[in-house]
Design a protein around this motif. Structure first.
Motif, PDB file in Angstrom:
ATOM      1  N   ASP B 226       0.811  -1.220   0.000  1.00  0.00           N
ATOM      2  CA  ASP B 226       0.000   0.000   0.000  1.00  0.00           C
ATOM      3  C   ASP B 226       0.840   1.265   0.000  1.00  0.00           C
ATOM      4  OD1 ASP B 226      -2.693  -1.070   0.037  1.00  0.00           O
ATOM      5  OD2 ASP B 226      -2.126  -1.935   1.969  1.00  0.00           O
ATOM      6  N   TYR B 227       2.160   1.112   0.043  1.00  0.00           N
ATOM      7  CA  TYR B 227       3.032   2.290   0.029  1.00  0.00           C
ATOM      8  C   TYR B 227       4.044   2.218  -1.121  1.00  0.00           C
ATOM      9  CZ  TYR B 227       1.053   3.292   4.582  1.00  0.00           C
ATOM     10  OH  TYR B 227       0.168   3.585   5.581  1.00  0.00           O
ATOM     11  N   ASP B 228       4.385   3.409  -1.659  1.00  0.00           N
ATOM     12  CA  ASP B 228       5.424   3.477  -2.690  1.00  0.00           C
ATOM     13  C   ASP B 228       6.798   3.554  -2.052  1.00  0.00           C
ATOM     14  OD1 ASP B 228       3.241   3.951  -4.344  1.00  0.00           O
ATOM     15  OD2 ASP B 228       3.482   6.126  -4.175  1.00  0.00           O
ATOM     16  N   LEU B 229       6.816   4.124  -0.853  1.00  0.00           N
ATOM     17  CA  LEU B 229       8.090   4.382  -0.188  1.00  0.00           C
ATOM     18  C   LEU B 229       7.896   4.273   1.318  1.00  0.00           C
ATOM     19  CD1 LEU B 229      11.075   5.537  -0.387  1.00  0.00           C
ATOM     20  CD2 LEU B 229      10.048   7.799  -0.157  1.00  0.00           C
ATOM     21  N   ILE B 230       8.756   3.500   1.946  1.00  0.00           N
ATOM     22  CA  ILE B 230       8.768   3.423   3.406  1.00  0.00           C
ATOM     23  C   ILE B 230      10.120   3.958   3.850  1.00  0.00           C
ATOM     24  CG2 ILE B 230       8.666   1.913   5.438  1.00  0.00           C
ATOM     25  CD1 ILE B 230       6.878   0.040   3.724  1.00  0.00           C
ATOM     26  N   LEU B 231      10.074   4.958   4.720  1.00  0.00           N
ATOM     27  CA  LEU B 231      11.274   5.723   5.016  1.00  0.00           C
ATOM     28  C   LEU B 231      11.465   5.803   6.532  1.00  0.00           C
ATOM     29  CD1 LEU B 231      13.190   7.519   3.281  1.00  0.00           C
ATOM     30  CD2 LEU B 231      11.628   9.412   3.731  1.00  0.00           C
ATOM     31  N   GLY B 239      21.647   0.299  11.227  1.00  0.00           N
ATOM     32  CA  GLY B 239      20.276   0.184  11.728  1.00  0.00           C
ATOM     33  C   GLY B 239      19.305  -0.223  10.636  1.00  0.00           C
ATOM     34  N   LYS B 240      19.532   0.278   9.447  1.00  0.00           N
ATOM     35  CA  LYS B 240      18.644  -0.047   8.317  1.00  0.00           C
ATOM     36  C   LYS B 240      18.719  -1.542   7.998  1.00  0.00           C
ATOM     37  CE  LYS B 240      17.931   0.984   3.415  1.00  0.00           C
ATOM     38  NZ  LYS B 240      18.567  -0.102   2.676  1.00  0.00           N
ATOM     39  N   ASP B 241      19.943  -2.067   7.951  1.00  0.00           N
ATOM     40  CA  ASP B 241      20.131  -3.507   7.718  1.00  0.00           C
ATOM     41  C   ASP B 241      19.405  -4.334   8.765  1.00  0.00           C
ATOM     42  OD1 ASP B 241      21.659  -3.266   5.557  1.00  0.00           O
ATOM     43  OD2 ASP B 241      23.515  -4.088   6.425  1.00  0.00           O
ATOM     44  N   ILE B 242      19.572  -3.915  10.017  1.00  0.00           N
ATOM     45  CA  ILE B 242      18.952  -4.655  11.122  1.00  0.00           C
ATOM     46  C   ILE B 242      17.431  -4.599  11.004  1.00  0.00           C
ATOM     47  CG2 ILE B 242      18.606  -4.670  13.637  1.00  0.00           C
ATOM     48  CD1 ILE B 242      21.508  -3.782  13.930  1.00  0.00           C
ATOM     49  N   LEU B 246      14.930  -7.749  10.712  1.00  0.00           N
ATOM     50  CA  LEU B 246      13.917  -8.017  11.746  1.00  0.00           C
ATOM     51  C   LEU B 246      12.520  -8.051  11.128  1.00  0.00           C
ATOM     52  CD1 LEU B 246      15.114  -5.792  14.748  1.00  0.00           C
ATOM     53  CD2 LEU B 246      15.356  -8.257  14.508  1.00  0.00           C
ATOM     54  N   LEU B 247      12.269  -7.150  10.179  1.00  0.00           N
ATOM     55  CA  LEU B 247      10.956  -7.127   9.527  1.00  0.00           C
ATOM     56  C   LEU B 247      10.731  -8.393   8.704  1.00  0.00           C
ATOM     57  CD1 LEU B 247      10.721  -3.377   8.529  1.00  0.00           C
ATOM     58  CD2 LEU B 247       9.012  -4.627   9.850  1.00  0.00           C
ATOM     59  N   ARG B 248      11.804  -8.860   8.052  1.00  0.00           N
ATOM     60  CA  ARG B 248      11.684 -10.086   7.262  1.00  0.00           C
ATOM     61  C   ARG B 248      11.324 -11.254   8.179  1.00  0.00           C
ATOM     62  NH1 ARG B 248      16.680 -10.352   4.897  1.00  0.00           N
ATOM     63  NH2 ARG B 248      16.266  -8.374   3.872  1.00  0.00           N
ATOM     64  N   ASP B 253       8.449  -8.250   3.947  1.00  0.00           N
ATOM     65  CA  ASP B 253       9.599  -7.949   3.103  1.00  0.00           C
ATOM     66  C   ASP B 253       9.368  -6.590   2.447  1.00  0.00           C
ATOM     67  OD1 ASP B 253      11.801  -7.862   1.543  1.00  0.00           O
ATOM     68  OD2 ASP B 253      11.322  -9.614   0.313  1.00  0.00           O
ATOM     69  N   ILE B 254      10.094  -5.579   2.918  1.00  0.00           N
ATOM     70  CA  ILE B 254       9.871  -4.233   2.385  1.00  0.00           C
ATOM     71  C   ILE B 254      11.089  -3.739   1.614  1.00  0.00           C
ATOM     72  CG2 ILE B 254       8.237  -3.604   4.206  1.00  0.00           C
ATOM     73  CD1 ILE B 254      10.533  -1.974   5.496  1.00  0.00           C
ATOM     74  N   SER B 255      12.060  -4.663   1.393  1.00  0.00           N
ATOM     75  CA  SER B 255      13.365  -4.221   0.899  1.00  0.00           C
ATOM     76  C   SER B 255      13.311  -3.434  -0.406  1.00  0.00           C
ATOM     77  CB  SER B 255      14.300  -5.421   0.758  1.00  0.00           C
ATOM     78  OG  SER B 255      13.650  -6.417   0.014  1.00  0.00           O
ATOM     79  N   ASN B 256      12.322  -3.706  -1.275  1.00  0.00           N
ATOM     80  CA  ASN B 256      12.303  -3.007  -2.572  1.00  0.00           C
ATOM     81  C   ASN B 256      11.768  -1.575  -2.495  1.00  0.00           C
ATOM     82  OD1 ASN B 256       9.765  -3.888  -1.991  1.00  0.00           O
ATOM     83  ND2 ASN B 256       9.231  -4.398  -4.101  1.00  0.00           N
ATOM     84  N   LYS B 257      11.198  -1.184  -1.350  1.00  0.00           N
ATOM     85  CA  LYS B 257      10.677   0.184  -1.262  1.00  0.00           C
ATOM     86  C   LYS B 257      11.119   0.881   0.028  1.00  0.00           C
ATOM     87  CE  LYS B 257       6.748  -1.405  -1.905  1.00  0.00           C
ATOM     88  NZ  LYS B 257       5.330  -1.615  -2.152  1.00  0.00           N
ATOM     89  N   TYR B 258      12.052   0.267   0.717  1.00  0.00           N
ATOM     90  CA  TYR B 258      12.455   0.808   2.006  1.00  0.00           C
ATOM     91  C   TYR B 258      13.809   1.497   1.927  1.00  0.00           C
ATOM     92  CZ  TYR B 258      14.489   0.856   6.665  1.00  0.00           C
ATOM     93  OH  TYR B 258      15.125   1.244   7.812  1.00  0.00           O
ATOM     94  N   THR B 259      13.885   2.681   2.511  1.00  0.00           N
ATOM     95  CA  THR B 259      15.185   3.312   2.693  1.00  0.00           C
ATOM     96  C   THR B 259      15.168   4.158   3.960  1.00  0.00           C
ATOM     97  OG1 THR B 259      16.945   4.545   1.607  1.00  0.00           O
ATOM     98  CG2 THR B 259      14.701   5.313   1.225  1.00  0.00           C
TER      99      THR B 259
END
Lengths: 150, 334
Positions: B226-231, B239-242, B246-248, B253-259
């Protein structure tokens, strides 16, 4: 220290694996080169004063004064912190680093005034070194004195 | 009832962001979003006598600029909500002294911009005001002297340390129909996973971000699709890697839209170790890049999860672990 729960301990283990290791070899090499260079410069002054007729223990005083001047001067001109970024312990441990640790807070807190800023904060980094340095020197001195009494 | 689930609210009126402004320091101005800031300072003292005065000035000017950009007359601004990192949030309080607006001072460390936006959106949705400004600031030099060491001290930074962003971001929220809007918000819980190193905030804050993101999805029934970008705010590279991992583990799995704003602000060659941090980190990215790209239509649904570490030098020296928080706001073009 707070007691960690099982969940917190597990997270600590997990996060540890994610943390990058400091580049130890590079850091140690830089510390050796820079620290060594500072000591060589100090040795040049020491040898100069001895050549001019001072005894080694007399020559240590003016050598320290000159090195402290360099440390303070390079701190004031904004060079020493950049050196420290690469050299780490190599520029912290020599007496120039000690000068840096006193001059940098004095500069930083100048805007809080000469009494509560410069004077009060001047030893905020170097203070513990002085306290424990003088304390341990006193204890060692006492032990040395007592051993000689025997 | 506007509440969804345990921690989320759904705004009926969906308050809009009708104007923003960002001011950043010179180092940030060489970073990735240099074309999105309203003002890039030539030097971080900004013709002031102290770093603190400079920070107050950029906060005040970002608010004035945001109000100007929103075209709302200053007399129609009902509340000014702001916070920063300094003791007693002096940048916010002192900026409010100059601005003469009804002021709510808040503290959520680096999550403050989301906290301010949530309170502002609630005020508008609750009919307690028409226009609200939410703003934050941080400054590398004020943060260093308060939390760490004098600037000229020749110490070495840890690879996990992050660089406090010098800057300020302000947004004007309004009851007017306009895009983008704040449609939903999740107020985070304080999460402490036992990390105690103040030079490694990303590791400490990641679980708080994860908790809020999961809570947001559970409360709203939404999914990452439901989101284009999760920031996230300022987790930095570690922290981003972690957070991703943790989310996975929790099935997202948000890796394709998460930064992460902290990863993006500076280029890697700017030598900021694990990334950026500070109140201004999430704020200048949201009010600059995200806002402008939402208006252009590049993004239509963005979930901002601003993160904060609620520690002080006193708590760290007393050996306390770091309590962390994350607040989420959903920004959408309707």
């Amino acid at each position: 220290m707070p007691v960690l729960t099982k969940e917190q301990q597990d997270y600590k283990k997990f996060s540890k694996s994610k943390r990058p290791k400091p580049p130890l070899l590079k850091n140690m090499t830089m510390a050796f080169v820079v620290g060594g260079t500072i000591c060589v410069i100090g040795q040049v002054f020491l040898s100069f004063f001895i050549a001019k007729g001072l005894t080694p223990s007399q020559a240590a005083g003016p050598t320290s004064i000159i090195m402290i001047f360099f440390g303070a001067f390079l701190t004031g001109t904004g060079v020493y912190d950049k050196l420290g970024k690469y050299a780490g312990a190599g520029s912290i441990v020599p007496i120039t680093g000690f000068a840096n640790s006193i001059v940098s807070p004095a500069m930083e807190f100048k805007r809080e005034g000469y009494v509560f800023g410069v004077a009060a904060k001047m030893f905020v980094v170097a203070g513990p070194v002085l306290v424990y340095g003088i304390t341990s020197a006193t204890i060692i001195g006492l032990i040395y004195y007592l051993l000689h009494m025997l | 009832m506007k509440k969804l689930g345990r921690q989320t609210v759904q705004f009926e009126k969906a308050p809009s962001i009708i104007g923003t402004a960002t001011i950043v320091g010179p180092k940030e101005g060489q970073g990735r979003f240099k074309d999105y800031y309203d003002l890039i300072l030539k030097d971080s003292i900004y013709q002031e006598r102290s770093w603190e005065k400079a920070e107050t000035k950029i906060l005040k000017e970002s608010v004035e600029m945001a109000i100007k950009n929103s075209k709302v007359p200053t007399a129609k601004i009902d509340y000014f909500i702001a916070g920063d990192l300094l003791n007693q949030i002096i940048s916010a309080g002192f900026a409010a002294r100059e601005l003469g607006l009804p002021f709510l001072g808040i503290y959520g460390a680096c999550s403050t911009i989301a906290q301010g936006a949530i309170i502002g959106a609630m005020i508008i949705d609750g009919d307690f005001g028409e226009n609200v400004v939410a703003a934050v600031s941080s400054h590398f030099c004020t943060a260093e002297r308060q939390f760490r060491f004098p600037l000229e001290l020749g110490n070495q930074r840890k690879p996990t340390s992050q660089w406090t962003v010098t800057g300020a971001g302000a947004m004007v929220l309004s009851a007017k129909a306009h895009n983008p809007r704040i449609t939903r918000a999740t107020v985070g819980k304080v999460i402490d996973m036992g990390e105690a190193d103040p030079n490694d905030m990303g590791t400490a804050m990641a679980p708080a971000a994860v908790d809020t993101i999961v809570r947001h999805f559970e409360d709203t029934g939404k999914t990452p699709d439901d989101y284009d970008l999760i920031l996230t705010g300022d987790l930095g590279s570690i922290g981003k890697d972690i957070a991703e991992e943790l989310l996975r583990q929790k099935g997202y799995d948000i890796s394709n839209k998460y930064t992460d704003c902290g990863v993006l602000i500076f280029y890697p060659e700017q030598d900021v170790h694990a990334g950026a941090s500070g109140c201004a980190c999430a704020a200048v990215v949201t009010c600059g890049y995200v806002y402008k790209e939402m208006i252009r239509g590049k993004y239509n649904r963005v979930l901002l999860v601003a993160t904060g570490a609620l520690l002080s030098t006193t708590s760290s020296q007393q050996g306390e672990t770091i309590p962390c928080i994350a607040h989420a706001i959903a920004l959408e073009n309707l």
